[in-house]
Scaffold this motif. Structure first.
Motif, PDB file in Angstrom:
ATOM      1  N   TYR A   1      -7.144 -27.739  -3.695  1.00 35.71           N
ATOM      2  CA  TYR A   1      -6.406 -27.315  -4.824  1.00 35.71           C
ATOM      3  C   TYR A   1      -5.542 -25.817  -3.809  1.00 35.71           C
ATOM      4  CZ  TYR A   1      -4.266 -24.233  -8.467  1.00 35.71           C
ATOM      5  OH  TYR A   1      -3.710 -23.743 -10.116  1.00 35.71           O
TER       6      TYR A   1
ATOM      7  N   TYR B   1     -12.141 -25.279  -9.225  1.00 32.60           N
ATOM      8  CA  TYR B   1     -10.576 -26.412  -9.482  1.00 32.60           C
ATOM      9  C   TYR B   1     -10.368 -27.578  -9.021  1.00 32.60           C
ATOM     10  CZ  TYR B   1      -9.546 -21.298  -9.699  1.00 32.60           C
ATOM     11  OH  TYR B   1      -9.318 -19.859 -10.331  1.00 32.60           O
TER      12      TYR B   1
ATOM     13  N   THR C   1      -4.365 -19.484  -8.127  1.00 31.98           N
ATOM     14  CA  THR C   1      -5.846 -19.784  -8.703  1.00 31.98           C
ATOM     15  C   THR C   1      -5.396 -18.426 -10.297  1.00 31.98           C
ATOM     16  OG1 THR C   1      -6.213 -17.551  -7.679  1.00 31.98           O
ATOM     17  CG2 THR C   1      -6.864 -20.152  -6.676  1.00 31.98           C
TER      18      THR C   1
ATOM     19  N   ALA D   1     -11.629 -23.481  -4.225  1.00 31.78           N
ATOM     20  CA  ALA D   1     -10.453 -24.239  -4.480  1.00 31.78           C
ATOM     21  C   ALA D   1     -10.015 -24.757  -3.764  1.00 31.78           C
ATOM     22  CB  ALA D   1      -9.562 -23.539  -5.224  1.00 31.78           C
TER      23      ALA D   1
ATOM     24  N   ASN E   1      -6.345 -28.355 -13.461  1.00 35.93           N
ATOM     25  CA  ASN E   1      -5.567 -27.572 -13.446  1.00 35.93           C
ATOM     26  C   ASN E   1      -4.120 -28.966 -12.968  1.00 35.93           C
ATOM     27  OD1 ASN E   1      -5.677 -28.729 -10.454  1.00 35.93           O
ATOM     28  ND2 ASN E   1      -6.865 -27.143 -10.830  1.00 35.93           N
TER      29      ASN E   1
END
Length: 360
Positions: A173, A217, A181, A170, A238
């Motif tokens: 992100y 992610y 997360t 991730a 996301n």
């Protein structure tokens, strides 16, 4: 009489200047730019890197790649020889800071997402990294999906290896966007990049070889590397990750969009095909680079090289180095041919204005 074909003389081809940050193994976009420069040289073209932002030459390139750094001397030679450079900028560089006469914009990510302009002028020759990106770029001429992950390093484990657990990534992100997360990856090993405690490529490969699933992610070459190791991928969408950049190129094998048990089961069943699909991309990329060369070499013929390009980001010969080079050349000539011969050469060259740092 046909044109002379020999390996001993350079072809009169317009050169390529690829503008890129220094080589970093953790950035797929940077690797793609370096690989493109390498591929152009392997194909018989003349390609150079311009490192931006500035980095010491010994830290700028990968030693196994044919990616020479552009110098002021080479720039001057091209201009004096009537060759117009084809300058390739990534999408996250604004405008045309080098005052290049012919600009290629290689859109490696969605325009404006990681900086740079959100639209490009009609004068730029736009190319895209993937079909998904090309769909957002008006007048995109080529789609060049350069495979940036090494299938010789990222390989499946021996047959019968038992997999267990999972891991996740991730990077942007979590650390750039400040995202939280998902509980689904809680307690799993996190893959880190560009940090002192980051895993090495070998450690990442070994992790992918023993994990049952990799959660991602964002768009990352790590997903491809996981699939190359036989580890299925779950992409977790996301607000900053709403589409898969390489979905057309990767097909539907080895991954699932969203945390769906049925989709994960299918990803596990097809992950072997994901590796097969990836291996086909090398030949496709090479074909497209050749078409890109044909297109740019034809288009640049219509462009005049009136104003010199900026040399702000290329190494220059210092005055002290220039002086030492001239003195050393004169000393060697005196030693080998004598004082009188050397004096005549210098006199004739001064008279004709031919004293330079190179000979065409």
């Amino acid at each position: 009489m046909s044109e002379l074909e020999t390996v001993f003389f350079a072809k009169r081809r317009n050169p390529y200047y690829v503008v890129a940050p220094r080589y970093v193994r953790t950035s797929a976009g940077i690797k793609v730019l370096h690989f493109l420069c390498h591929a152009l040289n392997r194909m018989g073209e003349t390609a150079f890197l311009i490192i931006y932002p500035h980095s010491p030459p010994y830290l700028s390139t990968h030693p196994a790649l044919n990616t020479p750094l552009l110098t002021k001397r080479v720039m001057d030679y091209h201009r004096e020889s009537g060759l117009t450079p084809i300058t390739i900028y990534p999408e996250n560089m604004r405008g045309n800071p080098l005052n290049a006469p012919f600009v290629v914009r290689y859109v490696l990510n969605y325009a404006g997402l990681l900086g740079g302009d959100e639209a490009y002028p009609e004068s730029e020759y736009c190319i895209s990294y993937s079909e998904a990106i090309a769909a957002t770029v008006p007048r995109s001429r080529h789609t060049i999906f350069v495979p940036a992950s090494d299938p010789q390093l990222f390989t499946p484990p021996p047959a019968g290896t038992k997999r267990q657990g999972g891991c996740f990534y991730a990077g942007k992100y979590k650390y750039y966007h400040g995202g939280k997360t998902s509980p689904v990856t809680e307690g799993m090993e996190e893959i880190l990049r560009d940090r002192p405690d980051a895993q090495t490529p070998d450690q990442i490969r070994d992790l992918f070889r023993r994990c049952e699933v990799f959660y991602c992610y964002e768009n990352s070459a790590l997903a491809i590397e996981a699939m190359l190791c036989g580890c299925p991928v779950v992409f977790l969408p996301n607000e900053h990750f709403t589409d898969l950049i390489g979905k057309a190129e990767l097909g539907t094998y080895g991954y699932v969009w969203g945390d769906d048990p049925a989709g994960l089961a299918r990803a596990k069943e097809t992950v072997v095909q994901a590796r097969e699909r990836y291996m086909e991309l090398f030949a496709l990329a090479e074909q497209e680079v050749r078409r890109f060369v044909d297109g740019t070499q034809a288009a640049v013929q219509q462009v005049t090289y009136d104003e010199p390009m900026s040399d702000a980001y290329v190494p220059k010969i210092k005055a002290s180095e220039r002086y030492f080079s001239v003195v050393r050349t004169i000393w060697l000539m005196v030693r080998e041919r004598g004082l009188l011969y050397t004096a005549n050469v210098i006199k004739n060259r001064l008279k004709s204005g031919r004293i330079k740092l190179y000979e065409a």
